[in-house]
Design a protein around this motif. Structure first.
Motif, PDB file in Angstrom:
ATOM      1  N   GLY A  48      13.907  -9.387   2.703  1.00 25.15           N
ATOM      2  CA  GLY A  48      14.848  -8.033   3.110  1.00 25.15           C
ATOM      3  C   GLY A  48      13.671  -7.157   3.617  1.00 25.15           C
ATOM      4  O   GLY A  48      12.312  -7.341   3.416  1.00 25.15           O
ATOM      5  N   SER A  49      13.846  -5.966   4.497  1.00 26.97           N
ATOM      6  CA  SER A  49      13.029  -5.350   5.167  1.00 26.97           C
ATOM      7  C   SER A  49      12.669  -4.085   4.394  1.00 26.97           C
ATOM      8  O   SER A  49      13.791  -3.269   3.898  1.00 26.97           O
ATOM      9  N   PHE A  50      11.590  -3.721   4.371  1.00 24.61           N
ATOM     10  CA  PHE A  50      11.249  -2.131   3.970  1.00 24.61           C
ATOM     11  C   PHE A  50      10.873  -1.406   4.991  1.00 24.61           C
ATOM     12  O   PHE A  50      10.246  -0.041   4.855  1.00 24.61           O
ATOM     13  N   ARG A  51      10.704  -1.646   6.217  1.00 26.07           N
ATOM     14  CA  ARG A  51      10.253  -0.917   7.412  1.00 26.07           C
ATOM     15  C   ARG A  51      11.089   0.323   7.305  1.00 26.07           C
ATOM     16  O   ARG A  51      12.421   0.527   7.292  1.00 26.07           O
ATOM     17  N   ASN A  52      10.111   1.475   7.589  1.00 27.83           N
ATOM     18  CA  ASN A  52      10.720   2.979   7.689  1.00 27.83           C
ATOM     19  C   ASN A  52      11.290   3.254   6.347  1.00 27.83           C
ATOM     20  O   ASN A  52      11.785   4.419   6.259  1.00 27.83           O
ATOM     21  N   HIS A  53      11.069   2.442   5.237  1.00 27.93           N
ATOM     22  CA  HIS A  53      11.538   3.043   3.981  1.00 27.93           C
ATOM     23  C   HIS A  53      10.387   4.078   3.350  1.00 27.93           C
ATOM     24  O   HIS A  53       9.294   3.840   3.810  1.00 27.93           O
ATOM     25  N   HIS A  54      10.925   5.150   2.773  1.00 30.54           N
ATOM     26  CA  HIS A  54       9.919   5.897   2.015  1.00 30.54           C
ATOM     27  C   HIS A  54       9.746   5.474   0.508  1.00 30.54           C
ATOM     28  O   HIS A  54      10.665   5.108  -0.102  1.00 30.54           O
ATOM     29  N   PHE A  55       8.428   5.994   0.058  1.00 28.36           N
ATOM     30  CA  PHE A  55       8.254   5.722  -1.308  1.00 28.36           C
ATOM     31  C   PHE A  55       7.872   7.273  -1.823  1.00 28.36           C
ATOM     32  O   PHE A  55       7.097   7.899  -1.064  1.00 28.36           O
ATOM     33  N   PRO A  56       8.272   7.470  -3.054  1.00 19.77           N
ATOM     34  CA  PRO A  56       7.723   8.824  -3.399  1.00 19.77           C
ATOM     35  C   PRO A  56       6.242   8.912  -3.705  1.00 19.77           C
ATOM     36  O   PRO A  56       5.777   8.114  -3.962  1.00 19.77           O
ATOM     37  N   ALA A  57       5.853  10.288  -3.798  1.00 18.84           N
ATOM     38  CA  ALA A  57       4.471  10.507  -3.929  1.00 18.84           C
ATOM     39  C   ALA A  57       4.013  10.034  -5.218  1.00 18.84           C
ATOM     40  O   ALA A  57       2.766   9.802  -5.597  1.00 18.84           O
ATOM     41  N   SER A  58       4.970   9.967  -6.252  1.00 18.57           N
ATOM     42  CA  SER A  58       4.483   9.655  -7.865  1.00 18.57           C
ATOM     43  C   SER A  58       4.410   8.151  -7.906  1.00 18.57           C
ATOM     44  O   SER A  58       3.902   7.894  -8.755  1.00 18.57           O
ATOM     45  N   ASP A  59       4.830   7.406  -6.767  1.00 27.19           N
ATOM     46  CA  ASP A  59       4.526   5.899  -7.059  1.00 27.19           C
ATOM     47  C   ASP A  59       2.941   5.629  -7.030  1.00 27.19           C
ATOM     48  O   ASP A  59       2.571   4.538  -7.411  1.00 27.19           O
ATOM     49  N   ILE A  60       2.022   6.318  -6.605  1.00 30.44           N
ATOM     50  CA  ILE A  60       0.675   6.261  -6.560  1.00 30.44           C
ATOM     51  C   ILE A  60       0.158   7.336  -7.303  1.00 30.44           C
ATOM     52  O   ILE A  60      -0.161   8.480  -6.675  1.00 30.44           O
ATOM     53  N   PRO A  61      -0.386   7.370  -8.441  1.00 23.66           N
ATOM     54  CA  PRO A  61      -1.100   8.324  -9.137  1.00 23.66           C
ATOM     55  C   PRO A  61      -2.374   8.648  -8.293  1.00 23.66           C
ATOM     56  O   PRO A  61      -2.943   8.103  -7.637  1.00 23.66           O
ATOM     57  N   LYS A  62      -2.856   9.812  -8.888  1.00 23.19           N
ATOM     58  CA  LYS A  62      -3.984  10.585  -8.596  1.00 23.19           C
ATOM     59  C   LYS A  62      -5.388   9.598  -8.377  1.00 23.19           C
ATOM     60  O   LYS A  62      -5.928   9.540  -7.676  1.00 23.19           O
ATOM     61  N   GLN A  63      -5.439   9.070  -9.756  1.00 18.69           N
ATOM     62  CA  GLN A  63      -6.729   8.245  -9.851  1.00 18.69           C
ATOM     63  C   GLN A  63      -6.532   7.079  -9.254  1.00 18.69           C
ATOM     64  O   GLN A  63      -7.609   6.483  -8.850  1.00 18.69           O
ATOM     65  N   ALA A  64      -5.329   6.467  -8.965  1.00 18.18           N
ATOM     66  CA  ALA A  64      -5.319   5.234  -8.022  1.00 18.18           C
ATOM     67  C   ALA A  64      -5.663   5.672  -6.777  1.00 18.18           C
ATOM     68  O   ALA A  64      -6.322   4.753  -6.155  1.00 18.18           O
ATOM     69  N   ARG A  65      -5.388   7.004  -6.145  1.00 15.03           N
ATOM     70  CA  ARG A  65      -5.587   7.091  -4.984  1.00 15.03           C
ATOM     71  C   ARG A  65      -7.413   7.350  -4.687  1.00 15.03           C
ATOM     72  O   ARG A  65      -7.888   6.722  -3.675  1.00 15.03           O
ATOM     73  N   ALA A  66      -7.866   7.711  -5.736  1.00 11.65           N
ATOM     74  CA  ALA A  66      -9.288   7.705  -5.794  1.00 11.65           C
ATOM     75  C   ALA A  66     -10.128   6.666  -5.619  1.00 11.65           C
ATOM     76  O   ALA A  66     -11.102   6.353  -5.117  1.00 11.65           O
ATOM     77  N   LEU A  67      -9.445   5.480  -6.532  1.00 14.60           N
ATOM     78  CA  LEU A  67      -9.838   4.254  -6.453  1.00 14.60           C
ATOM     79  C   LEU A  67      -9.942   3.674  -5.328  1.00 14.60           C
ATOM     80  O   LEU A  67     -10.675   2.763  -4.958  1.00 14.60           O
TER      81      LEU A  67
END
Length: 708
Positions: free
Chosen positions: A185-204
């Motif tokens: 199935g496709s996830f194209r144009n689907h949105h994911f909430p900001a909480s899916d990626i924590p802050k410390q994960a973004r830094a890494l």
């Protein structure tokens, strides 16, 4: 993707943000990890994985060089970044590994990952990367670039699904491109909430550009001895992944995962998210190529964003250039804006435009009623003089919620002139967002339960209202420029009006000066005629009288000449209030030379400093000078002629007139002329002194330059 969190407001949603994912105390078991001392022989002090069965039974305490078969110091000297991939493989007991060396404070970390059977050669990899970069460069727009990138990364990695995942302004994510197995199935144009990626994960993600999980269902290999559980593994690709993230991937039905960071201008723009239905390894050389390709993708994204912004700025500049000349007219601001309101509305791609000045409103396009526009303008000015730009006006001004269909977006410019405000309005754009699962679904926890990731990723549609199209940065900048140009146009208008007033005043002055010239010419003509008539009478009387009387009448003629000269100067000078005393004395002496004759004229010497004095004081000084010269010609050289020196000096706010001769050193101070001279000196608030000139007489008259 990474770790999802529920949005239930009753829960502590920062728990995952505080998870110490950089010190998991374990690694993924498909590889090995050695921790060695940074100095000396680099003896191994800890490790993780099945080191005894795959590398060496007696690994603990052994020199690192002996275990990896590499000159560790040489590798460190050639390392320019935080990690170095060694050019040669490392031999294990039954397999070969690719070694990656990291510096970590006073320790060295060495990752050992299994080598694939047939790795690509460097030449082949570089040729492929060059071809992929060329396809990126030839993309006509950003969407085409994203689509080509998804295809290229799937070709490179071989994963079943590859998504180009972009972070939005609110830190939520959107899948902007996808290449996948048709069976998925496709996830194209689907949105994911900001909480899916924590802050410390973004830094890494910024620090460590590639991450891979070859097998979702694995048992982590802990660091040993046990005292090394707090070792920082931020740069280690084998780092054990958060259990919550692993469960998240299981819920998505993923067997293996990898992600490559897209970092633009030092900021995390997005991710290349790779999913595979079954376990799949992503070797270090492929990860390195993927990181290089992601850097090229980031450069192309920036180039296309800058090109689009440049085209938009050009279009806005052209629109400004067509509007601003109309603002330079001399009509009132309101009329000038009304004349170009259609162009102003179209310039910023607005649905409606209005100018509000006090209680007066001029509008065009789709706008709320006048009372609403006045209320919006007052709210804008209450916030200060800065422009306002928002695509969600109702969140800032709740009253605007009644007019979402007309004024969901606002760009407002408070002008400096006439208490006016310019309003650009955009109507509501009802947006349907496809989420991968319901981001608002609450999670009910019972005592003793732990927070777990959402299990459903079924498409969930959400309708968002109250928002308009966003104002671009270029449109906001154009609004700032437009306000400056409005202000400049009004200032230029004021300057033109002042210039006209000045020109009219100058014309009136010129007319008055012309009238003055005519009047002065007439006055001078009459005065000169009168003085000439009196001088003629004196001359006739002198001829008839003879003797002493004739001499006195001649003196009177000289005094009349001094007065006549002042009038001639008044007629010739533009500055009628003052006279250059040096020029006046020079011309006065010239006339006296004519009247006294050549015998005296060649003996008179002048040393004059330029001094500007009021006209009436110049008349008195001229009469005093005439009297002093007449006295010198009468008494200094009996029966003959001799030198007469005339000097004019300035000392601060006073002047000194000096008349000196080389004669017998005395004169007659009892006649009419002497009494007249004393009266003139008193009128000047000055004084006169007579002294010995060795030989001769020296007369010094001192007086203020201007009347005090």
């Amino acid at each position: 993707m990474a770790i999802p969190l529920t949005t239930d407001p009753t829960l502590d949603l920062t728990a995952c943000d505080r998870e110490p994912i950089h010190i998991p105390g374990a690694i993924q078991p498909h590889g090995l990890l050695l921790i060695a001392e940074a100095d000396g022989e680099h003896r191994v002090i800890a490790g993780a994985g099945d080191l005894e069965a795959r590398l060496a039974p007696d690994w603990l305490g052994s020199p690192l060089a002996a275990l990896v078969g590499q000159d560790v110091d040489a590798a460190l000297r050639t390392t320019t970044g935080p990690a170095a991939v060694t050019p040669l493989s490392v031999a294990g007991i039954e397999e070969r590994f690719v070694a990656t060396l990291h510096r970590a404070g006073d320790r060295l970390l060495v990752e050992l990952e299994p080598m694939v059977d047939e790795p690509r050669t460097a030449t082949a990899m570089l040729a492929w990367l060059d071809g992929a970069a060329t396809t990126f460069e030839r993309a006509a727009d950003k969407q085409t670039l994203y689509d080509r990138a998804a295809v290229a990364f799937r070709t490179l990695t071989g994963f079943d699904r590859v998504m180009i995942y972009r972070f939005l302004d609110d830190d939520a994510g959107s899948v902007v491109a996808e290449d996948r197995d048709p069976a998925l199935g496709s996830f194209r144009n689907h949105h994911f909430p900001a909480s899916d990626i924590p802050k410390q994960a973004r830094a890494l993600y910024i620090r460590n550009r590639t991450r891979t999980i070859p097998r979702i269902d694995y048992t982590p290999a802990p660091l040993r001895p046990a005292g090394f559980v707090d070792c920082d593994l931020s740069d280690v690709a084998l780092r054990h992944v958060s259990p919550i993230h692993l469960q998240y991937l299981r819920n998505m039905g993923v067997g293996a995962s990898a992600s490559i960071s897209i970092v633009k201008d030092g900021l995390l723009w997005g991710l290349v998210a790779c999913h595979h239905n079954t376990p799949r390894l992503l070797p270090p050389d492929v990860r390195s190529a993927a990181a290089t390709l992601a850097s090229g993708l980031a450069r192309q994204i920036r180039a296309k964003e800058e090109a689009a912004a440049y085209r938009e700025r050009l279009a806005l500049r052209a629109a400004e250039d067509s509007v601003v000349p109309r603002l330079n007219s001399e009509e009132p601001l309101r009329q000038a804006v009304v004349a170009v309101k259609d162009e102003l509305c179209a310039m910023l791609d607005a649905d409606g435009f209005a100018m509000v000045a006090g209680d007066q409103v001029e509008s065009v396009g789709r706008c709320p009623d006048a009372s609403t526009l006045i209320a919006i303008a007052r709210w804008v000015r209450s916030r200060g003089s800065d422009p306002v730009a928002t695509h969600e006006l109702s969140t800032l001004l709740p009253e605007a919620g009644r007019h979402l269909g007309l004024a969901s977006g606002l760009l407002a410019l408070p002008l400096y002139e006439e208490n006016a405000t310019l309003l650009w309005l955009r109507a509501e754009t009802v947006e349907t967002i496809e989420w991968a699962g319901n981001p608002h679904k609450s999670v009910q926890l019972t005592p003793g339960e732990t927070l777990t990731p959402r299990a459903s990723f079924a498409s969930f549609s959400e309708t968002v209202r109250g928002r308009s199209r966003r104002w671009t940065q270029e449109e906001v900048e154009a609004a700032h420029r437009l306000r400056r140009r409005f202000h400049e146009a009004r200032q230029n208008l004021q300057v033109r009006i002042l210039n006209r007033e000045l020109n009219r005043t100058l014309a009136e002055k010129d007319a008055l000066l012309a009238q003055k010239d005519v009047l002065m010419k007439e006055v001078n003509h009459r005065v000169q005629n009168s003085l000439q008539l009196v001088a003629s009478f004196l001359r006739l009387q002198a001829k008839a009288a003879g003797g002493i009387v004739a001499d006195q009448l001649a003196e009177a003629q000289a005094r009349l000449a001094a007065v006549a000269l002042v009038h001639r100067r008044l007629y010739r000078d533009d500055q009628v209030e003052s006279v250059d005393l040096s020029r006046y004395i020079d011309e006065l002496v010239a006339d006296m030379r004519v009247s006294l004759g050549d015998e005296w004229g060649r003996h008179i010497r002048l040393d004059l400093a330029p001094i500007l004095v009021p006209t009436d004081r110049a008349v008195n000084i001229g009469l005093i000078l005439t009297e002093l010269v007449i006295n010198a010609t009468k008494y200094a050289y009996p029966g003959g002629s001799g030198p007469i020196a005339i000097a004019l000096e300035q000392h601060s706010a006073k002047l000194r007139l000096i008349v000196a001769d080389d004669g017998r050193g005395k004169g007659n101070g009892e006649g009419f002329g002497s009494r007249m001279m004393e009266a003139m000196v008193q009128r000047l608030n000055g004084d006169i002194e007579f002294g010995d000139n060795h030989p001769g007489l020296r007369a010094i008259m001192t007086a203020p330059i201007a009347e005090s």
